[in-house]
Design a protein around this motif. Structure first.
Motif, PDB file in Angstrom:
ATOM      1  N   ALA A 164       0.839  -1.199   0.000  1.00  0.00           N
ATOM      2  CA  ALA A 164       0.000   0.000   0.000  1.00  0.00           C
ATOM      3  C   ALA A 164       0.869   1.242   0.000  1.00  0.00           C
ATOM      4  CB  ALA A 164      -0.919  -0.002   1.218  1.00  0.00           C
ATOM      5  N   LYS A 165       0.399   2.288  -0.671  1.00  0.00           N
ATOM      6  CA  LYS A 165       1.138   3.552  -0.668  1.00  0.00           C
ATOM      7  C   LYS A 165       0.731   4.333   0.569  1.00  0.00           C
ATOM      8  CE  LYS A 165       1.970   4.039  -5.596  1.00  0.00           C
ATOM      9  NZ  LYS A 165       1.775   4.865  -6.793  1.00  0.00           N
ATOM     10  N   ARG A 166       1.461   4.090   1.625  1.00  0.00           N
ATOM     11  CA  ARG A 166       1.206   4.861   2.844  1.00  0.00           C
ATOM     12  C   ARG A 166       2.000   6.163   2.726  1.00  0.00           C
ATOM     13  NH1 ARG A 166       0.556   0.103   7.400  1.00  0.00           N
ATOM     14  NH2 ARG A 166      -1.040  -1.009   6.229  1.00  0.00           N
ATOM     15  N   LYS A 167       2.875   6.446   3.625  1.00  0.00           N
ATOM     16  CA  LYS A 167       3.708   7.630   3.429  1.00  0.00           C
ATOM     17  C   LYS A 167       4.714   7.316   2.332  1.00  0.00           C
ATOM     18  CE  LYS A 167       6.840  10.795   5.736  1.00  0.00           C
ATOM     19  NZ  LYS A 167       7.541  11.141   6.977  1.00  0.00           N
ATOM     20  N   LEU A 168       4.799   8.186   1.318  1.00  0.00           N
ATOM     21  CA  LEU A 168       5.669   7.918   0.190  1.00  0.00           C
ATOM     22  C   LEU A 168       7.112   8.203   0.551  1.00  0.00           C
ATOM     23  CD1 LEU A 168       3.476   9.385  -2.643  1.00  0.00           C
ATOM     24  CD2 LEU A 168       3.739   7.008  -1.972  1.00  0.00           C
ATOM     25  N   ASP A 190       9.699  -4.046  19.069  1.00  0.00           N
ATOM     26  CA  ASP A 190      10.443  -2.891  19.572  1.00  0.00           C
ATOM     27  C   ASP A 190      11.019  -2.062  18.428  1.00  0.00           C
ATOM     28  OD1 ASP A 190       9.858  -3.746  22.116  1.00  0.00           O
ATOM     29  OD2 ASP A 190      11.785  -4.777  22.412  1.00  0.00           O
ATOM     30  N   ILE A 191      11.520  -2.738  17.386  1.00  0.00           N
ATOM     31  CA  ILE A 191      12.110  -2.012  16.254  1.00  0.00           C
ATOM     32  C   ILE A 191      11.024  -1.277  15.476  1.00  0.00           C
ATOM     33  CG2 ILE A 191      13.317  -2.310  14.064  1.00  0.00           C
ATOM     34  CD1 ILE A 191      14.814  -4.654  15.339  1.00  0.00           C
ATOM     35  N   VAL A 192       9.865  -1.929  15.273  1.00  0.00           N
ATOM     36  CA  VAL A 192       8.756  -1.259  14.588  1.00  0.00           C
ATOM     37  C   VAL A 192       8.332  -0.008  15.338  1.00  0.00           C
ATOM     38  CG1 VAL A 192       6.313  -1.479  13.982  1.00  0.00           C
ATOM     39  CG2 VAL A 192       7.891  -3.321  13.426  1.00  0.00           C
ATOM     40  N   ARG A 193       8.225  -0.133  16.644  1.00  0.00           N
ATOM     41  CA  ARG A 193       7.771   0.994  17.458  1.00  0.00           C
ATOM     42  C   ARG A 193       8.766   2.148  17.443  1.00  0.00           C
ATOM     43  NH1 ARG A 193       6.389  -0.484  23.527  1.00  0.00           N
ATOM     44  NH2 ARG A 193       8.638  -0.903  23.429  1.00  0.00           N
ATOM     45  N   ALA A 230       1.850   3.712  10.253  1.00  0.00           N
ATOM     46  CA  ALA A 230       1.116   4.620   9.383  1.00  0.00           C
ATOM     47  C   ALA A 230       1.948   5.056   8.185  1.00  0.00           C
ATOM     48  CB  ALA A 230       0.661   5.849  10.174  1.00  0.00           C
ATOM     49  N   ASP A 231       3.282   4.925   8.278  1.00  0.00           N
ATOM     50  CA  ASP A 231       4.173   5.384   7.217  1.00  0.00           C
ATOM     51  C   ASP A 231       4.797   4.241   6.423  1.00  0.00           C
ATOM     52  OD1 ASP A 231       3.657   7.878   8.215  1.00  0.00           O
ATOM     53  OD2 ASP A 231       5.513   7.994   9.385  1.00  0.00           O
ATOM     54  N   TRP A 232       4.845   3.045   6.993  1.00  0.00           N
ATOM     55  CA  TRP A 232       5.584   1.940   6.399  1.00  0.00           C
ATOM     56  C   TRP A 232       4.683   0.729   6.141  1.00  0.00           C
ATOM     57  CZ3 TRP A 232      10.885   1.875   5.254  1.00  0.00           C
ATOM     58  CH2 TRP A 232      11.599   3.011   5.654  1.00  0.00           C
ATOM     59  N   LYS A 248       0.376  -7.503  18.743  1.00  0.00           N
ATOM     60  CA  LYS A 248       1.387  -6.514  18.398  1.00  0.00           C
ATOM     61  C   LYS A 248       1.855  -6.588  16.947  1.00  0.00           C
ATOM     62  CE  LYS A 248       1.638  -5.215  22.766  1.00  0.00           C
ATOM     63  NZ  LYS A 248       1.138  -3.883  23.200  1.00  0.00           N
ATOM     64  N   ILE A 249       2.098  -7.792  16.438  1.00  0.00           N
ATOM     65  CA  ILE A 249       2.743  -7.954  15.138  1.00  0.00           C
ATOM     66  C   ILE A 249       1.739  -7.936  13.979  1.00  0.00           C
ATOM     67  CG2 ILE A 249       4.262  -9.393  13.744  1.00  0.00           C
ATOM     68  CD1 ILE A 249       5.623  -8.173  16.184  1.00  0.00           C
ATOM     69  N   LEU A 250       0.783  -8.871  13.987  1.00  0.00           N
ATOM     70  CA  LEU A 250      -0.127  -9.021  12.857  1.00  0.00           C
ATOM     71  C   LEU A 250      -1.001  -7.798  12.596  1.00  0.00           C
ATOM     72  CD1 LEU A 250      -1.184 -12.768  13.225  1.00  0.00           C
ATOM     73  CD2 LEU A 250       0.562 -11.766  11.736  1.00  0.00           C
ATOM     74  N   PRO A 251      -1.475  -7.071  13.627  1.00  0.00           N
ATOM     75  CA  PRO A 251      -2.303  -5.891  13.329  1.00  0.00           C
ATOM     76  C   PRO A 251      -1.606  -4.815  12.516  1.00  0.00           C
ATOM     77  CG  PRO A 251      -2.626  -6.583  15.608  1.00  0.00           C
ATOM     78  CD  PRO A 251      -1.473  -7.383  15.080  1.00  0.00           C
ATOM     79  N   VAL A 252      -0.280  -4.763  12.545  1.00  0.00           N
ATOM     80  CA  VAL A 252       0.437  -3.716  11.813  1.00  0.00           C
ATOM     81  C   VAL A 252       1.160  -4.259  10.584  1.00  0.00           C
ATOM     82  CG1 VAL A 252       0.749  -2.389  13.927  1.00  0.00           C
ATOM     83  CG2 VAL A 252       2.547  -3.975  13.211  1.00  0.00           C
ATOM     84  N   SER A 253       1.023  -5.564  10.300  1.00  0.00           N
ATOM     85  CA  SER A 253       1.767  -6.192   9.213  1.00  0.00           C
ATOM     86  C   SER A 253       0.903  -6.350   7.970  1.00  0.00           C
ATOM     87  CB  SER A 253       2.295  -7.565   9.641  1.00  0.00           C
ATOM     88  OG  SER A 253       3.176  -7.452  10.743  1.00  0.00           O
ATOM     89  N   GLN A 254       1.532  -6.159   6.826  1.00  0.00           N
ATOM     90  CA  GLN A 254       0.871  -6.435   5.558  1.00  0.00           C
ATOM     91  C   GLN A 254       0.877  -7.935   5.255  1.00  0.00           C
ATOM     92  OE1 GLN A 254      -0.460  -3.293   5.242  1.00  0.00           O
ATOM     93  NE2 GLN A 254      -0.133  -3.477   3.048  1.00  0.00           N
TER      94      GLN A 254
END
Length: 422
Positions: free
Chosen positions: A131-135, A313-316, A322-324, A351-357
């Motif tokens: 997805a094109k989130r923050k370019l 921890d690294i994602v946070r 929202a950007d990646w 933590k992981i799956l809700p923010v993962s594509q």
């Protein structure tokens, strides 16, 4: 005078014919590329080289005259003439007859450059749901319309703009209209002699003025103008989580490294803005560089939650969801501490799956077992339970080198061509 050209043949002399051949025999060459990559070393997995394809289906189509009267010059016999295909024996695509019987064909051997090999290898793969989130910072360039110019390629002529300018010029210079000239000529055919002299003079003046003012003048022609413009690119991060604990044998680690090597080359080749984060774990996890990830020794117990916690921890801290676009690929033999299962499951679900594509899990095993009938490990059982509850997990098993590419291709093949996974 005789001129002898002793220059060596330049490289890429037959590039156009080479590309035409690759387009015609793409399916066969691509299959040979995938097959040849299965038994290569990790560092050579996508190097160019020689591939062999069957002769069937690569011949040039041609017309042949059948029947009628024609003159032939026979080459010493009446059985074969020019253009006939002579049977020959070889080690290529062998016939289906028994040993010592029938005919066979030699395989056609073709040497691919590294770029050709990689392009065919990765032709139909992509990151799912990018997805094109923050370019990201734009590095690629695209073309956009930038008005008109008085010079350019004939292919870029703007017919509408050219005709409009020609019409405006003719009106401004009062070029005689064809209808006016036609009316005067009709009147000339019916008028008397005194009026005839006046009409002839007027007609000559109008025709001379029309010749001086052309219908289309070079100053009227306008070309569509294009200029390069930065093209925004979506940014993504891929987390590579590999188990390097004591339960992972050298064979299992080799399978996992082959999978990650394919993933690494695929991402670097196809995407400009993809960060790759390497995390390896035993009973504790650490972020490492590429060299350490693929070649550094390690051993110890197993806690899968340590790798998942490190990823979280690294994602946070570095990759705001929202950007990646966030992806993860995990490889393990499936062993895990019994007490760690619930912790790992909670980290994944909350933590992981809700923010993962996309999250892919690869389970490796010893070569003696069948990948489809491997006993279900603790991690496999946990992930299977999560997936049955709706978690977006993709899971595969491998136990031999030749299974790596089919599994990798199945996970990352382009949508629309994806077949249902077993």
């Amino acid at each position: 005078m005789h001129i002898i050209d002793r220059r060596l043949n330049p490289g890429g002399k037959s590039l156009e014919n080479r590309q035409r051949f690759l387009r015609r025999a793409k399916a066969q060459v691509q299959g040979a590329v995938k097959k040849s990559s299965q038994d290569r070393d990790i560092k050579d997995v996508l190097e160019g080289g020689e591939v062999a394809i069957p002769l069937e289906g690569i011949g040039e189509p041609r017309f042949r005259r059948e029947g009628g009267t024609r003159d032939l010059v026979l080459p010493g016999n009446k059985k074969f003439v020019e253009g006939d295909i002579l049977p020959r024996s070889g080690e290529g695509s062998a016939s289906r007859s028994g040993p010592g019987e029938g005919d066979s064909e030699d395989a056609f051997r073709f040497v691919l450059s590294r770029d050709e090999f990689v392009d065919l290898f990765l032709d139909d793969l992509e990151l799912p749901d990018l997805a094109k989130r923050k370019l990201a910072e734009a590095e690629s360039e695209g073309l956009r319309r930038a008005g008109y110019a008085t010079s350019g390629s004939p292919a870029n002529i703007s017919v509408s703009r050219t005709v409009a300018r020609a019409l405006a010029r003719r009106v401004a210079l009062r070029r005689p209209r064809p209808e006016t000239i036609a009316e005067l000529e009709a009147e000339l055919a019916e008028c008397d002699e005194p009026r005839r002299v006046e009409l002839l003079a007027e007609l000559e003046a109008l025709k001379a003025k029309a010749r001086r003012i052309p219908f289309i003048d070079p100053i009227d022609i306008r070309y569509r103008r294009f200029e390069t413009t930065p093209k925004p690119v979506a940014q993504a991060v891929m987390f590579c989580l590999m188990d390097v604990s004591g339960s992972m044998s050298e064979h299992m680690k080799d399978l996992a490294k082959r999978f990650y090597m394919l993933l690494y080359v695929f991402l670097k080749r196809r995407y400009q803005h993809v960060e790759i984060v390497f995390i390896r774990h035993t009973d504790r996890a650490e972020e490492v560089d590429e060299e350490t990830f693929f070649y550094g020794p390690a051993s110890g117990g197993t806690l899968v939650s340590s790798a998942l916690q490190a990823m979280h921890d690294i994602v946070r801290s570095r990759f705001r969801p929202a950007d990646w676009n966030i992806y993860a690929a995990q490889a393990s033999d499936g062993d895990n501490s019994v007490a760690d299962g619930e912790v790992a499951g909670r980290l994944l679900m909350e933590k992981i799956l809700p923010v993962s594509q996309f999250f892919a899990y690869l389970e490796v095993a010893e070569s003696a077992s069948n990948p489809y009938y491997m006993s279900e490990s603790s991690i496999w059982t946990l992930y299977q339970r999560l997936r049955s509850g709706g978690a977006p997990l993709s899971m595969r098993k491998v136990n031999a080198r030749n299974q790596i590419f089919p599994v990798f291709h199945d996970l990352f093949q382009r949508r629309g061509t994806q077949e249902k996974a077993p």
